[in-house]
Design an enzyme around this catalytic site. Structure first.
Site, short mmCIF file in Angstrom:
data_model
loop_
_atom_site.label_atom_id
_atom_site.label_comp_id
_atom_site.label_asym_id
_atom_site.label_seq_id
_atom_site.Cartn_x
_atom_site.Cartn_y
_atom_site.Cartn_z
CG HIS A 24 44.25 30.37 34.30
ND1 HIS A 24 43.56 31.52 34.63
CD2 HIS A 24 45.76 30.90 34.41
CE1 HIS A 24 44.35 32.49 34.85
NE2 HIS A 24 45.76 32.28 34.78
CG ASP B 8 40.79 33.28 34.53
OD1 ASP B 8 39.69 33.71 35.14
OD2 ASP B 8 41.15 32.16 34.68
CB SER C 237 47.07 35.05 34.30
OG SER C 237 47.32 34.87 35.68
#
Lengths: 438, 245
Positions: free
Chosen positions: A239, A169, A145
């Site tokens: 996610h 992601d 992330s």
């Protein structure tokens, strides 16, 4: 700070454990570097930024794991298993970048501002490593992330000389539409591989690396809740799936090939089953091992790569191309379910992403993705579900059905002269196909 | 509004006409059905002295409308059937007709692919091929015994070929005959020919797809593979030995 006793009695340093209270009050940035090696794969050692300890053997490759936004403040549950699996793969240094103080804050804007400072901190540490004899090309950064963008900033600070960045992601909010210098991009390392699993919410839609994987199209993941009724999983499941998919690729239990394609819809329509660009190597295998395709991928330039997953581990699907030629005078519409049986296993593929069209004497090409790999197929079954409403549901009259595995060089399986009634499962023994003249 | 009023007027006057007819029931019913306010409207509607407007302001206009509608719906069409019953019956009737026609359409419509006229199939298409019998000992006995025996074997194999091609969903309608015309003694190989008849219409595509060598060959081939699991008999054929051209 966080210390516990290791198996040899020496003190272990662990990931900063905070709670919800801290995230509301807010935390100030503190970057801690925890070293794990094969000698202490379950016991972290806090490193000084200025003087790396002797345990950090700089002749070995080094992998950094950088987490993202931590709205609950708790240590990530996937962290320890990932460290262990990375160390099982090779004798390396694994450095967990613990910036939980800084990432644990409900104010996402503050956390995003901390990414630059974290990156500067890491760049300085890697420069020290380099001064002590480490090779930058042996450095691999795995960023989750926001961590993916931190890796990108570090890579850019080092002029793209580090070996590899893996973005799991990469965070979308406040990074969507930003220029390359403000996010992860292919110039940040010699090889940048990115996984997109939640591009419609917490992730990013645009390709960011040399190879960009879009599992299940990159937006909604199999087995993740579709409504808010499932609580917090609704927000984070898609996610987080990027981490679980990557983690599974470390274990190498099964292999998932990813196919270059312009759009996910084209991929689902079996229009992108050709891997000729990669020669004998075939299409890239998703995950940690994709670095083996580095040269061809850097040469071919940026592209989107697609594959589908099961809804839980093992996530791998086995891809086949299903070709059907029918002889119904009228065009038929419907869906297909196909099963393969070996002595003690069975695999199933459902092709229902859209209404399939079967026209007379026209070969309909479909992508059949089986939930498991069945090696010696003894029996098969096909079920046709007619999608024609308020009209007589004719049977699908099949001249030839051919199932060809996309990976490997298995001989295709065929069956000729079939009648598929609506919703009726037809079981048969497939025979090896012979050269086609149609 | 005016229309409704007018209608009410007309029907009312009709009922009014019927009223005097014998039968106390009708009179009674009329009385129970019509609330006083309606009777007022009836009075005015009948075009009698315009005393009605004097009553009107007393009634709530909305209540008036509802009541008027009620009256309209409760009007008798014939015997005991009122307007609302008739409307309901008509709606149900339409729904039933639609439903029945859909069902009939599903059931009665024939599958166009099941309809064909074999008498119009007159263009012959021949295939020749050969296969080897697996159970050589048994078959050899049959062959060396007498030529009569070999004819029996030939006719059995012929029957087998005819049966499987006639049962074929795609090829059955085109199949005409199968003939075993020779045994090559040394390798127990049977030589056969197949004849199909096809229509003039769409001839080229039928030849290319349905009656292609690939399909004729593979329908027999997959039949032989399916038989492999059966207990071995004198008619067992080795699928790998099959050749058709």
């Amino acid at each position: 700070m966080s210390r516990s006793l290791g198996h040899r009695g020496q003190a272990c340093d662990t990931f900063t454990d905070l709670d919800f209270h801290h995230t509301i009050v807010g935390t100030t940035l503190d970057v801690r570097l925890l070293l794990y090696t094969r000698a202490n794969s379950s016991c972290g050692r806090l490193m000084s930024h200025s003087a790396p300890p002797p345990e950090l053997n700089l002749t070995r490759p080094t992998t950094f794991i950088i987490h993202g936004f931590r709205p609950t403040g708790s240590p990530p549950n996937w962290l320890e298993p990932m460290v262990v699996e990375l160390l099982e793969l090779g004798d390396s240094n694994v450095v967990v970048v613990d910036w939980n103080r800084g990432a644990a804050n409900i104010d996402y804007f503050r956390v995003v501002r901390n990414t630059r400072a974290t990156a500067t901190n890491l760049t300085a540490f890697i420069r020290t490593m380099e001064e002590n004899g480490a090779s930058l090309s042996s450095i691999h950064m795995i960023g989750i992330s926001l961590g993916a963008h931190i890796s990108g900033f570090v890579g850019a600070d080092l002029n793209g000389t580090i070996g590899r960045i893996t973005g799991l992601d990469a965070a979308g909010p406040l990074f969507a539409g930003k220029p390359p210098e403000d996010r992860l991009d292919p110039t940040d390392a010699q090889f940048v591989d990115v996984i997109h699993t939640d591009m419609d919410a917490l992730g990013l839609r645009e390709p960011l690396g040399h190879i960009d994987f879009y599992p299940n199209g990159g937006a909604d993941q199999q087995g993740c809740p579709r409504t808010i009724l499932s609580g917090s999983a609704y927000f984070k499941c898609d996610h987080q799936r990027s981490v679980y998919l990557f983690k599974e690729s470390l274990r190498r239990t099964c292999e998932t090939r990813a196919f270059p394609c312009a759009t996910y819809a084209d991929f689902m329509d079996a229009r992108c089953t050709d891997c000729a660009d990669f020669g004998s190597q075939g299409c890239p295998v998703f995950g940690y091992g994709v670095v083996a395709w580095k040269d061809s991928l850097v040469r071919l330039g940026q592209s989107k790569y697609f594959f589908n997953t099961n809804n839980k581990s093992p996530y791998c699907k086995t891809n086949y191309r299903l070709d059907i030629v029918t002889w119904n005078q009228e065009v038929q519409w419907g869906y297909i379910t196909i099963k393969m049986y070996s002595k003690n296993q069975s695999a199933k593929a459902t092709i229902d992403h859209k209404k399939l069209n079967f026209a007379k004497y026209t070969e309909t090409q479909l992508l059949a993705q089986f939930d498991r790999d069945v090696t010696t197929v003894e029996k098969m079954s096909v079920t046709f579900f007619s999608a024609i409403v308020l009209r007589p549901k004719y049977k699908l009259r099949v001249l030839r059905l051919r199932l060809q595995r996309l990976e490997g060089s298995d001989r295709p399986l065929c069956r000729y002269d079939l009648l598929l009634r609506d919703k009726e499962e037809i079981t048969f023994r497939p025979i090896p196909c012979e050269e086609s003249n149609f | 509004m005016d229309d409704v009023e007018l209608q009410t007027m007309e029907t009312n006057s009709r009922t009014g006409d019927q009223d005097p007819r014998p039968g106390p029931e009708t009179g009674d019913q009329g009385a129970t059905h019509l609330p006083p306010s309606v009777q007022v409207t009836v009075g005015s509607a009948n075009g009698e002295t315009p005393s009605a407007p004097e009553h009107r302001p007393l009634l709530h206009p909305q209540v008036c409308e509802v009541e008027r509608l009620q009256t309209a719906l409760n009007e008798k069409v014939f015997w005991k059937c009122t307007v609302w019953m008739t409307v309901l019956v008509i709606i149900i009737f339409i729904a039933v007709v639609i439903f029945i026609s859909i069902v009939l359409c599903e059931v009665l419509r024939e599958d166009v692919d099941d309809k064909f006229d074999r008498s119009s199939y007159d263009i012959p298409q021949d295939f020749n091929g050969s296969f080897r019998l697996t159970n050589q000992v048994l078959a050899e006995e049959l062959l060396t015994a007498s030529s009569n025996q070999s004819q029996v074997l030939a006719s059995q194999l012929q029957k087998k070929l005819s049966g499987l091609y006639s049962d074929s969903l795609a090829l059955g309608r085109f199949f005409s005959s199968a003939e075993i015309y020779d045994f090559r003694n040394d390798s127990m190989e049977a030589v056969f020919s197949l004849r199909f008849l096809l229509p003039g219409e769409d001839q080229d595509r039928i030849r290319k797809f349905t009656l292609s060598r690939e399909l004729v060959y593979n329908v027999l081939r997959q039949f032989l593979y399916d038989q492999e699991t059966d207990p071995p008999g004198p008619l067992q054929i080795d699928p790998a030995s099959l050749q058709i051209d």
